[in-house]
Structures are given as C-alpha cells and as structure tokens.
Design a protein around this motif. Structure first.
Motif, mmCIF file in Angstrom:
data_model
loop_
_atom_site.group_PDB
_atom_site.id
_atom_site.type_symbol
_atom_site.label_atom_id
_atom_site.label_comp_id
_atom_site.label_asym_id
_atom_site.label_seq_id
_atom_site.Cartn_x
_atom_site.Cartn_y
_atom_site.Cartn_z
ATOM 1 N N ARG A 124 0.793 -1.274 0.111
ATOM 2 C CA ARG A 124 -0.043 -0.190 -0.027
ATOM 3 C C ARG A 124 0.765 1.182 -0.225
ATOM 4 N N SER A 125 1.884 1.275 0.757
ATOM 5 C CA SER A 125 2.922 2.288 0.761
ATOM 6 C C SER A 125 3.405 2.602 -0.572
ATOM 7 N N LEU A 126 3.822 1.424 -1.180
ATOM 8 C CA LEU A 126 4.331 1.743 -2.481
ATOM 9 C C LEU A 126 3.538 2.408 -3.549
ATOM 10 N N LEU A 127 2.070 1.938 -3.550
ATOM 11 C CA LEU A 127 1.178 2.471 -4.367
ATOM 12 C C LEU A 127 0.957 3.967 -4.253
ATOM 13 N N ARG A 128 0.779 4.262 -2.763
ATOM 14 C CA ARG A 128 0.738 5.570 -2.474
ATOM 15 C C ARG A 128 1.635 6.499 -3.090
ATOM 16 N N ARG A 129 2.940 5.999 -2.972
ATOM 17 C CA ARG A 129 4.047 6.741 -3.649
ATOM 18 C C ARG A 129 3.852 7.026 -5.108
ATOM 19 N N ALA A 130 3.174 6.278 -5.756
ATOM 20 C CA ALA A 130 3.034 6.227 -7.259
ATOM 21 C C ALA A 130 1.553 6.682 -7.446
ATOM 22 N N ASN A 131 0.847 7.226 -6.439
ATOM 23 C CA ASN A 131 -0.518 7.790 -6.630
ATOM 24 C C ASN A 131 -1.556 6.810 -7.309
ATOM 25 N N HIS A 132 -1.061 5.410 -6.749
ATOM 26 C CA HIS A 132 -1.961 4.210 -7.283
ATOM 27 C C HIS A 132 -2.172 4.145 -8.709
ATOM 28 N N ASP A 133 -1.009 4.620 -9.411
ATOM 29 C CA ASP A 133 -0.771 4.626 -10.990
ATOM 30 C C ASP A 133 0.152 3.143 -11.229
ATOM 31 N N LEU A 134 -0.107 2.157 -11.626
ATOM 32 C CA LEU A 134 0.920 0.955 -11.845
ATOM 33 C C LEU A 134 1.835 1.703 -13.225
ATOM 34 N N HIS A 135 1.604 2.472 -13.912
ATOM 35 C CA HIS A 135 2.404 3.048 -14.886
ATOM 36 C C HIS A 135 3.409 3.877 -14.243
ATOM 37 N N ASP A 136 3.071 4.706 -13.438
ATOM 38 C CA ASP A 136 4.023 5.301 -12.576
ATOM 39 C C ASP A 136 4.994 4.700 -11.725
ATOM 40 N N LEU A 137 4.400 3.710 -11.186
ATOM 41 C CA LEU A 137 5.030 2.479 -10.275
ATOM 42 C C LEU A 137 6.169 2.042 -11.276
ATOM 43 N N ALA A 138 5.635 1.490 -12.309
ATOM 44 C CA ALA A 138 6.715 0.494 -13.268
ATOM 45 C C ALA A 138 7.910 1.742 -13.817
ATOM 46 N N ARG A 139 7.503 3.045 -13.630
ATOM 47 C CA ARG A 139 8.822 3.843 -14.180
ATOM 48 C C ARG A 139 9.757 4.159 -12.905
ATOM 49 N N MET A 140 9.375 3.571 -11.982
ATOM 50 C CA MET A 140 10.492 3.773 -10.731
ATOM 51 C C MET A 140 11.415 2.976 -10.853
ATOM 52 N N GLU A 141 12.784 3.541 -10.757
ATOM 53 C CA GLU A 141 14.039 2.660 -10.907
ATOM 54 C C GLU A 141 14.519 2.246 -9.486
ATOM 55 N N LEU A 142 15.508 1.303 -9.427
ATOM 56 C CA LEU A 142 15.990 0.844 -8.199
ATOM 57 C C LEU A 142 16.210 1.898 -6.954
ATOM 58 N N GLN A 143 17.052 2.929 -7.622
ATOM 59 C CA GLN A 143 17.202 3.961 -6.428
ATOM 60 C C GLN A 143 15.799 4.639 -5.954
#
Length: 242
Positions: A56-75
C-alpha cells in the motif's frame, strides 16, 4: 527475549482470508487487487508492517498508478522503508517481464494501419519509461507488422537515431515495404521538438532512396501520443526548420 513487535510480518502470518497467495489459489489472479499482487511479489514486510501494508505504501507513492510505479528505478524503490535491494530488483524484474510480454508479436500478425493502432502497440513498450528510446515498426504491403525493433536509447532528454542502423535493421525483413518511427518523451510532452521534425524529414528522404515509405512517426508521452502523419508533418519541407 523474543519481541513480537520486532518480527518481520510475512503473508503467512495473516488470517487466511487476508493471504493473497491463498486467495489466488482459490479464486485466480484476477480476483486480487493491485495491492495484493504487489504483496505476493514482496513476500514479506518489515518489523511491525505486513507485506500488504508495504505494498500500500508503494502504491501511495505512485498515486495508485501502476504505470508510474513501473517507471520507478531501483534507487527510487529503495527509498520506501522496508524495500531493500532484493525486493526492488524483484519488482523491477516483474515490470520488465510485463513490458517484454506486451512487446512480443502474437502469432497472428497485427495490422497497424492508423496512428491509434500504432500507439496501442507501442504504449506497453514506451509508455512508462524514464529514459528515451527510439523504435521502428516494420510493415509489409498490407500494413501487417513484421517486427518491432529498438534502435537506440538514451537519457531523459533525448536519444540518437542512426539512419544506417534503422534501415539495416528494417531490410532484414525481406517483405518490408514501410516503417513507422517511434520514440517516447518521458516528460509527458507529446509535441515534437525541432530536432524530431528534422530527423523525421531526413529519414523520409533516405527511405525513399531505398524504395521504403515512412508511414508515420509516433511520439509516446505517457498516456498520450502525437502522430506526424495525422498532423501532416511527413514532408521534406517541414524538416528545414521553417
């Protein structure tokens, strides 16, 4: 002395109705929420926080948008408390597999005869990247897709497309007659730059000398796109910067 509050909460520690793996086995993957699917990938949480809470914390960081989450890099991912290098690499690997699956050609050849069809084909490959990539779509006389090829990648502000590599790659398909050029703008700005217009004009002229046709140049900008063909920007005159 053992302290329950210091334990890492595993999915198996949850009540049966709250265990995503058990839910998947009973009802299939489509019955799971995005949070539950992420929790399965994460496998465990951190002291005092379950894998579901971490998801849930990860999804909040990405505004619940899987495309934005997938854009995140390792760092980016490891900045979330409880996400170390191991969990981050698992997530990046899962998103990359999704991109590759989406980019594979189906057994029946895809027909790409308009800009919208090209965008829908390209979006899984380019829509959530944090850097620029330049691809070509090779088509036959019936506008059926022969192959999708990455020809260059670069930083967040640009990439260099080598004409020799583009046409050498295209001509590997014996029945190729036309190409669609494509690249992405990670900024989300769909409008072409002056450099984009000049490059397109240069490639159109080179293609004609090889009896090939450039049918379009698609710029993918997150959930939007720009079509050179739809905007009448495929003529040589448009590439002179005037």
């Amino acid at each position: 002395m053992y302290s329950p509050s210091s334990a890492v909460l595993m999915i198996s520690d949850l009540a049966p109705d709250d265990q995503p793996r058990e839910k998947m086995l009973a009802r299939g993957p489509r019955a799971l929420s995005d949070t539950e699917l992420l929790a399965i990938l994460l496998r465990s949480g951190r002291p005092g926080v379950s894998a579901l809470d971490l998801a849930r914390s990860l999804l909040r960081r990405a505004n619940h948008d899987l495309h934005d989450l997938a854009r995140m890099e390792l760092q980016d991912l490891v900045r979330t408390k409880g996400i170390g290098a191991a969990k981050a690499t698992q997530l990046v690997a899962a998103f990359e597999l999704g991109r590759r699956r989406a980019g594979k050609m189906p057994r029946q050849r895809t027909t790409l005869d308009n800009s919208e069809a090209c965008f829908h084909h390209l979006h899984p490959l380019l829509g959530d990247l944090s850097h620029e990539e330049f691809h070509i779509l090779c088509l036959n006389r019936a506008n059926q897709l022969l192959g999708t090829h990455l020809v260059s990648n670069g930083g967040t502000t640009g990439t260099v497309a080598d004409a020799k590599k583009i046409f050498r790659t295209a001509l590997q398909h014996g029945s190729v007659t036309s190409l669609v050029l494509a690249h992405n703008h990670p900024s989300g700005q769909a409008h072409p730059s002056t450099a984009d217009v000049r490059l397109t004009s240069k490639l159109c002229r080179a293609a004609r000398s090889l009896d090939l046709h450039i049918l379009d140049h698609i710029i993918v900008a997150n959930h939007r796109y720009y079509s050179f063909a739809d905007n009448q920007l495929l003529s040589e005159e448009k590439g002179n910067g005037t």
